[in-house]
Design an enzyme around this catalytic site. Structure first.
Site, PDB file in Angstrom:
ATOM      1  CB  SER A 116      -5.471  -1.445   3.333  1.00 21.95           C
ATOM      2  OG  SER A 116      -4.617  -2.839   3.545  1.00 21.95           O
ATOM      3  CD1 TRP A 135       0.537   2.415   1.956  1.00 22.00           C
ATOM      4  CD2 TRP A 135       0.702   0.198   2.343  1.00 22.00           C
ATOM      5  NE1 TRP A 135       1.422   1.742   2.714  1.00 22.00           N
ATOM      6  CE2 TRP A 135       1.822   0.890   2.690  1.00 22.00           C
ATOM      7  CE3 TRP A 135       0.515  -0.907   2.395  1.00 22.00           C
ATOM      8  CZ2 TRP A 135       2.922   0.501   3.521  1.00 22.00           C
ATOM      9  CZ3 TRP A 135       2.085  -1.904   2.865  1.00 22.00           C
ATOM     10  CH2 TRP A 135       2.817  -0.809   3.432  1.00 22.00           C
ATOM     11  CG  HIS A 136      -0.658  -4.439   0.601  1.00 20.67           C
ATOM     12  ND1 HIS A 136      -2.100  -3.319   1.394  1.00 20.67           N
ATOM     13  CD2 HIS A 136      -0.043  -4.844   1.060  1.00 20.67           C
ATOM     14  CE1 HIS A 136      -1.586  -4.081   2.624  1.00 20.67           C
ATOM     15  NE2 HIS A 136      -0.519  -4.652   3.096  1.00 20.67           N
ATOM     16  N   GLY A 137       0.250  -1.753  -3.744  1.00 22.95           N
ATOM     17  CA  GLY A 137       1.005  -1.856  -4.829  1.00 22.95           C
ATOM     18  C   GLY A 137      -0.060  -1.353  -5.837  1.00 22.95           C
ATOM     19  CG  PHE A 197       4.252  -4.013  -0.639  1.00 20.33           C
ATOM     20  CD1 PHE A 197       3.849  -3.463  -2.064  1.00 20.33           C
ATOM     21  CD2 PHE A 197       4.259  -4.780  -0.330  1.00 20.33           C
ATOM     22  CE1 PHE A 197       3.629  -4.801  -2.575  1.00 20.33           C
ATOM     23  CE2 PHE A 197       3.640  -5.809  -0.779  1.00 20.33           C
ATOM     24  CZ  PHE A 197       3.031  -6.190  -2.317  1.00 20.33           C
TER      25      PHE A 197
END
Length: 477
Positions: free
Chosen positions: A322, A325-327, A477
């Site tokens: 997670s 996934w954000h960066g 994102f």
């Protein structure tokens, strides 16, 4: 095109009028209109990346049919794997190429080898993480026989590219959205009116809360080495409200806009800062992403059915993924890992599902215990947000280190009284309506009180909103 732009305020009424007054005879015509409007909406950001969206749609549409028509499981698995590899390949190339290449170069440099690497010089296609996950969930659901492969290309394309959710979610499921796209929609005044209220509250959170917090947060994080501990603490707290106002504000606008077209999207936020532990927080924050990782990563890995080591492993995996996934930055990975550590005591004591109802349900005020739990959870979340906001890991650690000083409780000067008051207003409204679908669902009061309150909200937006056409944080994102 941004929700908080003049262009969108012109675009939305035009599409709305065409949808209900010109193409209202057949839902298929409405779907074609939504598809064209969605492509135009996306192209307004950068038309050159429209081909990538169209390719993703075509790939998963074709893959879904091939999976369903497969003669055996191996053939179906081949088409599923092909779709997943290509989707993640594009996502990885645009979003993570520089991260992996740069990290590898730093590793070699650490061993004394000089590495000259080629870095990608291109902006990240907006919304690629969101529409990629739409497509992935679809092909996986077809493979698992949870849903039939969609044969109407327009219907499937609308599911992936539907403009309210295209660039920042919520991450929809085909099982939820496609059935709504495939049937006739009848205009519902109550649904549309409540959608307008939700849009209004979304604009309040974005333009009044997030956009007023942003300049001060940027200044504090930029000059963190010279700011006082109290100012740094305020900066961390204000960033928590900035990202909440920004992202949940976008989600409220997206859900409200969609309700104008007779389509209900998945709820993405449920007043997360009133959570009493970190598990409850993650059931209330970015719900569509959390549930996506639960259903398509955590459960396939074994979920909580195995022994304690497997539960711990799977929990860390979904939190780290997670974060990633954000960066493409180690700060996001540490942010995810820190949340996993927060989760561990609840997992080890089997208390991760103890707070399933809203705090102080049916009561005006929380108990002392609930208040303390909410405060501790919020403070822990703010510490994690420092890693999310910081440019580097070292900056995040230094920022937190500087907060931990005997001067922490010294009142900063100047104190951002206006922003604190506006945040307090938002929290008060959301606390009163924490058992509702959104912050402005205030049906308990008489019509004239509700309308007066809406006028006050509009006045506050006109008086205090930042009209600088600021982008939403989650566009990156």
């Amino acid at each position: 095109m941004l929700f908080n732009s003049i262009g969108f305020l012109i675009f939305l009424p035009i599409v709305f009028c065409l949808y209900w007054f010109v193409f209202n005879k057949k839902f298929q015509q409405q779907n074609r209109l939504l598809l064209l409007a969605s492509f135009y909406f996306y192209a307004c950001w950068d038309w050159r990346f429209l081909f990538l969206l169209m390719f993703s749609i075509g790939l998963d549409y074709f893959s879904g049919i091939k999976i369903e028509n497969s003669k055996n499981k191996n053939e179906a698995k081949f088409w599923l794997t092909l779709s997943i590899v290509i989707n993640l390949g594009f996502l990885g190339f645009f979003k993570y190429y520089n991260f992996f290449v740069g990290s590898f170069a730093e590793l070699l440099n650490g061993f004394g080898f000089k590495a000259n690497v080629w870095l990608l010089k291109v902006i990240l296609p907006v919304g690629i993480s969101f529409y990629t996950f739409h497509g992935l969930s679809y092909v996986i659901d077809v493979y698992k026989k949870r849903i039939k492969a969609e044969r109407d290309f327009t219907d499937y394309a609308v599911f992936v590219s539907y403009f309210p959710l295209l660039v920042a979610g919520p991450i929809e499921r085909a099982t939820h959205l496609l059935p709504q796209i495939q049937k006739k929609r009848v205009f519902n005044y109550e649904q549309a009116a409540d959608g307008m209220r939700q849009i209004l509250w979304g604009f309040f959170k974005k333009m009044v809360i997030a956009d007023n917090c942003a300049p001060l947060v940027n200044e504090i994080f930029t000059n963190y080495q010279t700011e006082s501990p109290g100012t740094l603490a305020i900066g961390a707290v204000l960033f928590a409200f900035q990202i909440y106002g920004d992202f949940s504000g976008y989600s409220d606008i997206a859900l409200g806009v969609s309700r104008l077209f007779g389509i209900e999207l998945l709820k993405n936020f449920a007043f997360p800062y009133f959570s009493r532990d970190i598990a409850e927080f993650w059931r209330r924050w970015h719900i569509s992403l959390s549930s996506w990782f639960r259903d398509y990563l955590y459960i396939p890995l074994g979920g909580s059915k195995g022994g304690l080591p497997m539960k711990i492993r799977n929990t860390f995996i979904i939190f780290l993924v997670s974060g990633f996934w954000h960066g493409a930055n180690w700060t996001f990975i540490i942010w995810g890992g820190l949340n996993a550590l927060y989760f561990m005591p609840l997992l080890l004591t089997n208390k991760n599902r103890q707070n399933l109802e809203v705090a102080a349900q049916g009561k005006l005020l929380p108990s002392f215990k609930e208040s303390l739990q909410m405060f501790i959870t919020f403070m822990a979340t703010c510490i994690a947000w420092v890693f999310f906001r910081a440019a580097t890991v070292s900056q995040a650690f230094e920022y937190i280190k500087r907060i931990c000083s005997k001067d922490l409780f010294t009142i900063p000067h100047p104190l951002p009284v206006k922003i604190i008051a506006l945040v307090g207003c938002m929290l008060l409204v959301e606390w009163i309506n924490r058992e509702k679908f959104h912050g402005l669902e205030i049906k308990r009061f008489s019509p004239w009180i509700r309308r007066s309150f809406y006028v006050v909200i509009i006045y506050i937006i006109l008086r205090y909103a930042n009209f600088g056409n600021n982008e939403f944080i989650y566009f990156q994102f």
